[in-house]
Design a protein around this motif. Sequence first.
Motif, PDB file in Angstrom:
ATOM      1  N   GLY A   1     -37.855 -14.673-105.054  1.00 41.53           N
ATOM      2  CA  GLY A   1     -38.049 -16.099-104.795  1.00 41.53           C
ATOM      3  C   GLY A   1     -36.927 -16.924-105.372  1.00 41.53           C
ATOM      4  O   GLY A   1     -36.939 -17.268-106.554  1.00 41.53           O
TER       5      GLY A   1
ATOM      6  N   GLY B   1     -35.605 -20.056-104.473  1.00 39.74           N
ATOM      7  CA  GLY B   1     -35.549 -21.427-103.982  1.00 39.74           C
ATOM      8  C   GLY B   1     -34.873 -22.361-104.956  1.00 39.74           C
ATOM      9  O   GLY B   1     -34.033 -21.942-105.765  1.00 39.74           O
TER      10      GLY B   1
ATOM     11  N   GLY C   1     -35.869 -20.976-108.477  1.00 40.14           N
ATOM     12  CA  GLY C   1     -35.574 -19.577-108.724  1.00 40.14           C
ATOM     13  C   GLY C   1     -34.102 -19.228-108.722  1.00 40.14           C
ATOM     14  O   GLY C   1     -33.660 -18.363-109.483  1.00 40.14           O
TER      15      GLY C   1
ATOM     16  N   ASP D   1     -34.973 -12.813-101.413  1.00 39.10           N
ATOM     17  CA  ASP D   1     -35.552 -14.023-100.840  1.00 39.10           C
ATOM     18  C   ASP D   1     -35.517 -13.874 -99.321  1.00 39.10           C
ATOM     19  O   ASP D   1     -34.667 -13.151 -98.783  1.00 39.10           O
ATOM     20  CB  ASP D   1     -34.766 -15.268-101.273  1.00 39.10           C
ATOM     21  CG  ASP D   1     -35.535 -16.559-101.013  1.00 39.10           C
ATOM     22  OD1 ASP D   1     -36.168 -17.065-101.960  1.00 39.10           O
ATOM     23  OD2 ASP D   1     -35.503 -17.059 -99.871  1.00 39.10           O
TER      24      ASP D   1
ATOM     25  N   THR E   1     -41.360 -13.420-110.455  1.00 44.60           N
ATOM     26  CA  THR E   1     -41.623 -14.032-109.153  1.00 44.60           C
ATOM     27  C   THR E   1     -41.687 -15.544-109.298  1.00 44.60           C
ATOM     28  O   THR E   1     -42.216 -16.071-110.268  1.00 44.60           O
ATOM     29  CB  THR E   1     -42.943 -13.513-108.542  1.00 44.60           C
ATOM     30  OG1 THR E   1     -43.981 -13.535-109.526  1.00 44.60           O
ATOM     31  CG2 THR E   1     -42.763 -12.104-108.030  1.00 44.60           C
TER      32      THR E   1
ATOM     33  N   LEU F   1     -42.724 -18.172-106.446  1.00 43.15           N
ATOM     34  CA  LEU F   1     -43.156 -18.224-105.056  1.00 43.15           C
ATOM     35  C   LEU F   1     -44.002 -19.472-104.783  1.00 43.15           C
ATOM     36  O   LEU F   1     -44.515 -20.099-105.708  1.00 43.15           O
ATOM     37  CB  LEU F   1     -43.927 -16.946-104.722  1.00 43.15           C
ATOM     38  CG  LEU F   1     -43.096 -15.656-104.874  1.00 43.15           C
ATOM     39  CD1 LEU F   1     -43.982 -14.418-104.873  1.00 43.15           C
ATOM     40  CD2 LEU F   1     -42.045 -15.565-103.775  1.00 43.15           C
ATOM     41  N   PRO F   2     -44.175 -19.837-103.500  1.00 43.29           N
ATOM     42  CA  PRO F   2     -44.774 -21.139-103.172  1.00 43.29           C
ATOM     43  C   PRO F   2     -46.245 -21.311-103.484  1.00 43.29           C
ATOM     44  O   PRO F   2     -46.680 -22.424-103.804  1.00 43.29           O
ATOM     45  CB  PRO F   2     -44.536 -21.252-101.658  1.00 43.29           C
ATOM     46  CG  PRO F   2     -43.415 -20.325-101.356  1.00 43.29           C
ATOM     47  CD  PRO F   2     -43.564 -19.202-102.323  1.00 43.29           C
TER      48      PRO F   2
ATOM     49  N   ASP G   1     -45.098 -13.828-113.439  1.00 43.06           N
ATOM     50  CA  ASP G   1     -45.190 -14.753-112.311  1.00 43.06           C
ATOM     51  C   ASP G   1     -44.970 -16.166-112.822  1.00 43.06           C
ATOM     52  O   ASP G   1     -45.794 -16.716-113.558  1.00 43.06           O
ATOM     53  CB  ASP G   1     -46.539 -14.652-111.613  1.00 43.06           C
ATOM     54  CG  ASP G   1     -46.605 -15.591-110.423  1.00 43.06           C
ATOM     55  OD1 ASP G   1     -45.579 -15.716-109.718  1.00 43.06           O
ATOM     56  OD2 ASP G   1     -47.660 -16.213-110.204  1.00 43.06           O
TER      57      ASP G   1
ATOM     58  N   SER H   1     -44.534 -18.755-110.747  1.00 42.03           N
ATOM     59  CA  SER H   1     -45.002 -19.692-109.724  1.00 42.03           C
ATOM     60  C   SER H   1     -46.071 -20.611-110.308  1.00 42.03           C
ATOM     61  O   SER H   1     -46.712 -20.287-111.309  1.00 42.03           O
ATOM     62  CB  SER H   1     -45.601 -18.920-108.547  1.00 42.03           C
ATOM     63  OG  SER H   1     -44.840 -17.776-108.208  1.00 42.03           O
TER      64      SER H   1
END
Length: 289
Positions: free
Chosen positions: A7, A9, A12, A30, A62, A64-65, A90, A92
Amino acid sequence: MKIAFIGLGNMGGGMAANLVKAGHDVQAFDLSEEALARAGENGCATFSTVPEAVAGVDAVVTMLPNGGIVKSVYTSDVFSRAPAGALFLDCSTIDVDTAREVEKLAREAGYEMVDAPVSGGIAAANGGTLTFMVGGTEAAFAKAQTVLEPMAKKVIHAGAIGAGQVAKMCNNMLLAIHMIGTCEALKLAEKAGLDPQMFYEISSNATGYNWSLNDYTPAAGVGVTSPADNDYAGGFASALMLKDLRLAMQGAESAGATVPMGEHAMKIYEAFCEAGGGGKDFGAIFTTL
């Protein structure tokens, strides 16, 4: 350490780059080819699938969205491919229940895992000055610190698994409430005939002091430089704030907590996003008053 980063973005990408700067070998994945290219330029080894990225690593990070994607990535691609003994982190921002569920599944598969959401935004991600709120066992937290510290100004053990997500949802609900109140106060000062800069000078040194006013002033040309001075581009998107407020409302319902100010803040951001403001920085609420 060899670390997989899944991830890349807005947050990240900078985080992975800081792990490389700290001397770690980063294996990045990604869905975006552009994000992978940037990661490669920043010194990451890039891979076209998650299983390839997590092969042979000591840790998996990670970013992530949402919780559904987090659960899918771990159950479909990480648990079956990461080496025994790998630590999962994680970072996120997801709902508490999913964070706890994924950690339970990781534990049953023989892995240690922490939830470690972040605060600080894109600039802090790029600068390595994020605050991490970490949920997990003492042993898992001790291992996670080595991974998180190159990306952080502060790494805090919030408690058992899920505690990081609880801290994040409460923090961002409070931030949304502060921001709306700050915008209202600045606009009231202006409409009542007080120069907004003068109000800033007074309130930023009085009991109205808060981060949204002092460090992220949401009115252009007032206080510190912020996304308001760039037509609310960049910064922390209102759509992301709305996502976090919805997570807080979900958490409040699960906990049986009453959060009327948080609920009202969510409705304000819902209306703003529905009107097309989701891509604007969350301080753009100022423009609606």
